[in-house]
Motif scaffolding. Sequence first.
Motif, PDB file in Angstrom:
ATOM      1  N   ILE A  12       0.737  -1.501   0.306  1.00 54.51           N
ATOM      2  CA  ILE A  12       0.042  -0.289   0.378  1.00 54.51           C
ATOM      3  C   ILE A  12       0.830   1.529  -0.106  1.00 54.51           C
ATOM      4  O   ILE A  12       2.105   1.098   0.417  1.00 54.51           O
ATOM      5  CB  ILE A  12      -1.127  -0.151   1.391  1.00 54.51           C
ATOM      6  N   GLU A  13       0.646   1.936  -0.653  1.00 58.68           N
ATOM      7  CA  GLU A  13       1.187   3.240  -0.372  1.00 58.68           C
ATOM      8  C   GLU A  13       0.341   4.846  -0.848  1.00 58.68           C
ATOM      9  O   GLU A  13      -0.372   4.784  -1.799  1.00 58.68           O
ATOM     10  CB  GLU A  13       1.956   3.369  -1.944  1.00 58.68           C
ATOM     11  N   LEU A  14       0.699   5.489  -0.006  1.00 57.34           N
ATOM     12  CA  LEU A  14      -0.554   6.888   0.033  1.00 57.34           C
ATOM     13  C   LEU A  14       0.682   7.779  -0.631  1.00 57.34           C
ATOM     14  O   LEU A  14       1.583   8.222  -0.267  1.00 57.34           O
ATOM     15  CB  LEU A  14      -1.214   7.234   1.025  1.00 57.34           C
ATOM     16  N   LYS A  15       0.100   8.763  -1.338  1.00 59.50           N
ATOM     17  CA  LYS A  15       0.817   9.811  -2.405  1.00 59.50           C
ATOM     18  C   LYS A  15       0.556  11.294  -2.250  1.00 59.50           C
ATOM     19  O   LYS A  15      -0.510  11.472  -2.625  1.00 59.50           O
ATOM     20  CB  LYS A  15       1.103   9.533  -3.363  1.00 59.50           C
ATOM     21  N   ASN A  16       0.425  11.786  -0.990  1.00 55.59           N
ATOM     22  CA  ASN A  16       0.435  13.506  -0.668  1.00 55.59           C
ATOM     23  C   ASN A  16      -1.118  13.336  -0.578  1.00 55.59           C
ATOM     24  O   ASN A  16      -2.299  13.567  -1.751  1.00 55.59           O
ATOM     25  CB  ASN A  16       0.578  14.383  -1.746  1.00 55.59           C
TER      26      ASN A  16
ATOM     27  N   SER B 154       1.279  10.589   3.235  1.00 54.07           N
ATOM     28  CA  SER B 154       2.542  10.122   2.346  1.00 54.07           C
ATOM     29  C   SER B 154       3.040   9.165   3.377  1.00 54.07           C
ATOM     30  O   SER B 154       3.837   9.595   4.521  1.00 54.07           O
ATOM     31  CB  SER B 154       3.525  10.802   1.447  1.00 54.07           C
ATOM     32  N   LEU B 155       3.278   7.170   2.640  1.00 52.36           N
ATOM     33  CA  LEU B 155       3.359   6.724   3.403  1.00 52.36           C
ATOM     34  C   LEU B 155       3.319   4.972   2.822  1.00 52.36           C
ATOM     35  O   LEU B 155       2.882   5.522   1.520  1.00 52.36           O
ATOM     36  CB  LEU B 155       3.048   6.446   4.538  1.00 52.36           C
ATOM     37  N   LYS B 156       4.447   4.423   3.158  1.00 56.59           N
ATOM     38  CA  LYS B 156       4.259   2.794   2.531  1.00 56.59           C
ATOM     39  C   LYS B 156       4.370   1.736   3.324  1.00 56.59           C
ATOM     40  O   LYS B 156       5.086   2.277   4.417  1.00 56.59           O
ATOM     41  CB  LYS B 156       5.610   3.117   2.005  1.00 56.59           C
TER      42      LYS B 156
ATOM     43  N   TYR C 164      -2.246   3.614  -4.052  1.00 57.80           N
ATOM     44  CA  TYR C 164      -1.381   2.674  -4.658  1.00 57.80           C
ATOM     45  C   TYR C 164      -1.597   1.042  -3.952  1.00 57.80           C
ATOM     46  O   TYR C 164      -1.416   1.285  -2.860  1.00 57.80           O
ATOM     47  CB  TYR C 164      -0.151   2.790  -5.663  1.00 57.80           C
ATOM     48  N   ILE C 165      -2.479   0.551  -4.826  1.00 59.76           N
ATOM     49  CA  ILE C 165      -2.789  -1.068  -4.276  1.00 59.76           C
ATOM     50  C   ILE C 165      -1.805  -1.769  -5.104  1.00 59.76           C
ATOM     51  O   ILE C 165      -1.977  -2.310  -6.401  1.00 59.76           O
ATOM     52  CB  ILE C 165      -3.733  -1.795  -3.719  1.00 59.76           C
ATOM     53  N   ASN C 166      -0.626  -2.397  -4.824  1.00 64.20           N
ATOM     54  CA  ASN C 166       0.389  -3.783  -5.219  1.00 64.20           C
ATOM     55  C   ASN C 166       1.102  -3.210  -6.392  1.00 64.20           C
ATOM     56  O   ASN C 166       1.027  -2.999  -7.459  1.00 64.20           O
ATOM     57  CB  ASN C 166      -0.209  -4.822  -5.678  1.00 64.20           C
TER      58      ASN C 166
ATOM     59  N   GLU D  22     -12.098   4.462  -8.964  1.00 60.48           N
ATOM     60  CA  GLU D  22     -13.672   4.118  -9.104  1.00 60.48           C
ATOM     61  C   GLU D  22     -12.918   2.868  -9.829  1.00 60.48           C
ATOM     62  O   GLU D  22     -14.477   2.552  -9.902  1.00 60.48           O
ATOM     63  CB  GLU D  22     -14.161   5.993  -9.465  1.00 60.48           C
ATOM     64  N   LYS D  23     -12.998   2.967 -10.963  1.00 60.38           N
ATOM     65  CA  LYS D  23     -12.938   1.542 -11.434  1.00 60.38           C
ATOM     66  C   LYS D  23     -11.995   0.901 -11.652  1.00 60.38           C
ATOM     67  O   LYS D  23     -13.247  -0.334 -11.656  1.00 60.38           O
ATOM     68  CB  LYS D  23     -12.705   2.302 -13.354  1.00 60.38           C
ATOM     69  N   ASN D  24     -11.327   0.893 -11.017  1.00 56.76           N
ATOM     70  CA  ASN D  24     -11.098  -0.654 -10.870  1.00 56.76           C
ATOM     71  C   ASN D  24     -10.680  -0.732  -9.151  1.00 56.76           C
ATOM     72  O   ASN D  24      -9.717  -1.560  -8.836  1.00 56.76           O
ATOM     73  CB  ASN D  24      -9.057  -0.314 -11.084  1.00 56.76           C
ATOM     74  N   CYS D  25     -11.608  -0.425  -8.151  1.00 53.56           N
ATOM     75  CA  CYS D  25     -11.417   0.501  -6.762  1.00 53.56           C
ATOM     76  C   CYS D  25     -11.552  -1.265  -6.264  1.00 53.56           C
ATOM     77  O   CYS D  25     -11.352  -1.766  -5.171  1.00 53.56           O
ATOM     78  CB  CYS D  25     -12.098   0.980  -5.543  1.00 53.56           C
ATOM     79  N   ASP D  26     -12.418  -2.081  -6.614  1.00 48.43           N
ATOM     80  CA  ASP D  26     -13.423  -3.669  -6.445  1.00 48.43           C
ATOM     81  C   ASP D  26     -11.565  -4.221  -6.325  1.00 48.43           C
ATOM     82  O   ASP D  26     -12.157  -5.297  -4.874  1.00 48.43           O
ATOM     83  CB  ASP D  26     -13.954  -4.359  -6.900  1.00 48.43           C
ATOM     84  N   SER D  27     -10.825  -4.340  -7.478  1.00 50.44           N
ATOM     85  CA  SER D  27      -9.912  -5.138  -7.133  1.00 50.44           C
ATOM     86  C   SER D  27      -9.108  -5.439  -6.143  1.00 50.44           C
ATOM     87  O   SER D  27      -8.046  -6.554  -5.061  1.00 50.44           O
ATOM     88  CB  SER D  27      -8.788  -4.469  -8.097  1.00 50.44           C
ATOM     89  N   CYS D  28      -8.875  -4.018  -4.988  1.00 50.79           N
ATOM     90  CA  CYS D  28      -8.597  -4.153  -3.726  1.00 50.79           C
ATOM     91  C   CYS D  28      -8.985  -5.327  -2.749  1.00 50.79           C
ATOM     92  O   CYS D  28      -8.785  -5.106  -1.576  1.00 50.79           O
ATOM     93  CB  CYS D  28      -9.119  -2.155  -2.787  1.00 50.79           C
ATOM     94  N   ARG D  29     -11.132  -5.361  -2.407  1.00 54.94           N
ATOM     95  CA  ARG D  29     -11.486  -6.195  -1.986  1.00 54.94           C
ATOM     96  C   ARG D  29     -10.596  -7.366  -2.500  1.00 54.94           C
ATOM     97  O   ARG D  29     -10.634  -9.271  -1.411  1.00 54.94           O
ATOM     98  CB  ARG D  29     -12.565  -6.381  -2.520  1.00 54.94           C
ATOM     99  N   GLU D  30      -9.565  -8.040  -3.540  1.00 51.02           N
ATOM    100  CA  GLU D  30      -9.410  -9.085  -3.790  1.00 51.02           C
ATOM    101  C   GLU D  30      -7.605  -8.959  -2.554  1.00 51.02           C
ATOM    102  O   GLU D  30      -7.352 -10.260  -2.837  1.00 51.02           O
ATOM    103  CB  GLU D  30      -8.578  -9.175  -5.250  1.00 51.02           C
ATOM    104  N   ILE D  31      -7.114  -8.522  -2.459  1.00 49.80           N
ATOM    105  CA  ILE D  31      -5.879  -8.207  -1.506  1.00 49.80           C
ATOM    106  C   ILE D  31      -6.316  -7.879  -0.252  1.00 49.80           C
ATOM    107  O   ILE D  31      -5.346  -7.969   0.933  1.00 49.80           O
ATOM    108  CB  ILE D  31      -5.455  -7.200  -2.609  1.00 49.80           C
ATOM    109  N   ILE D  32      -7.327  -7.076   0.259  1.00 49.94           N
ATOM    110  CA  ILE D  32      -7.798  -6.158   1.823  1.00 49.94           C
ATOM    111  C   ILE D  32      -8.750  -6.304   2.188  1.00 49.94           C
ATOM    112  O   ILE D  32      -9.729  -6.255   1.889  1.00 49.94           O
ATOM    113  CB  ILE D  32      -7.059  -4.875   1.510  1.00 49.94           C
ATOM    114  N   GLY D  33      -8.502  -7.322   3.953  1.00 52.92           N
ATOM    115  CA  GLY D  33      -9.812  -7.687   4.365  1.00 52.92           C
ATOM    116  C   GLY D  33      -9.281  -6.047   5.489  1.00 52.92           C
ATOM    117  O   GLY D  33      -8.816  -5.835   5.953  1.00 52.92           O
TER     118      GLY D  33
END
Length: 276
Positions: A6-10, A26-28, A64-66, A72-83
Amino acid sequence: MKDCVIELKNVSFRYDEGTEILSDISLKIYKGEYVSLIGHNGSGKSTLAKIMAYLNEPTKGEVYINNTLINEKNCDSCREIIGIVLQNPDNQFIGSTVEEDIAFGLENRNVETKKMHEIVHKFATLVGMKEYLNKEPGELSGGQKQRVAIAGILALGLKVIILDEATSMLDPECVKEIKDLIFKMKENDKDLTIISITHDLEEAYLSDRVIVLNDKKIYKDDIPEKVFVDIKELQQIGLDFPFILKIKEELKNNGIEIPSNIKKIKDLGGYLCKLK
């Protein structure tokens, strides 16, 4: 260096009415880390957790995830990685029994029945709930419900678990159960990433890394030994010191030095006996 999961930018976040909760974060977070996120009430810990799981969309900045930019278009992919495990165990029990609850996500993925049964039993055993598979929610304690929630996440193969103050509504015995389970999971799977939003400073002291939030920003981000150095500094932002550090300081004042690798009260027995 381990992979960044997981990475957050600003990242900044404000509610519709304009109240800013987070500012330029910002963090990783790396694979296999056990990260504690602490801060006074209202510091934005739970909001940050929801942004990490993209349950809240940041007002500004990028998530950023992985290494994939989430939108909004690909946020469902988070459910495959994060609980995520929430504060109130009653708000996340979906099935009418423990077995049905753990199996819920697997059913949605159309997992074959025999395989699903095997997976449910495997993770029910891991979290100590195998004997309760036929129990209904009303027959369980809060800690047991949280164990079931964690089993449901693990059953899906999710490798990032966010605990959003998951022990805050539990009694001390249940809190200990969940904390023991967290450490057990980390021992069993070195690649499992745990992010714990917590007020429990004893838990934070035992984690790999501590992130402190204050005044909408990251105040500190380091290993526990470097975060918990100055008690007066932390008290100024509404935090305290882990109890074990207070005991170690008292022992030091009495001429008894404690090795830095001792982080649990139960391991201080021999040193406490030296006190006159």
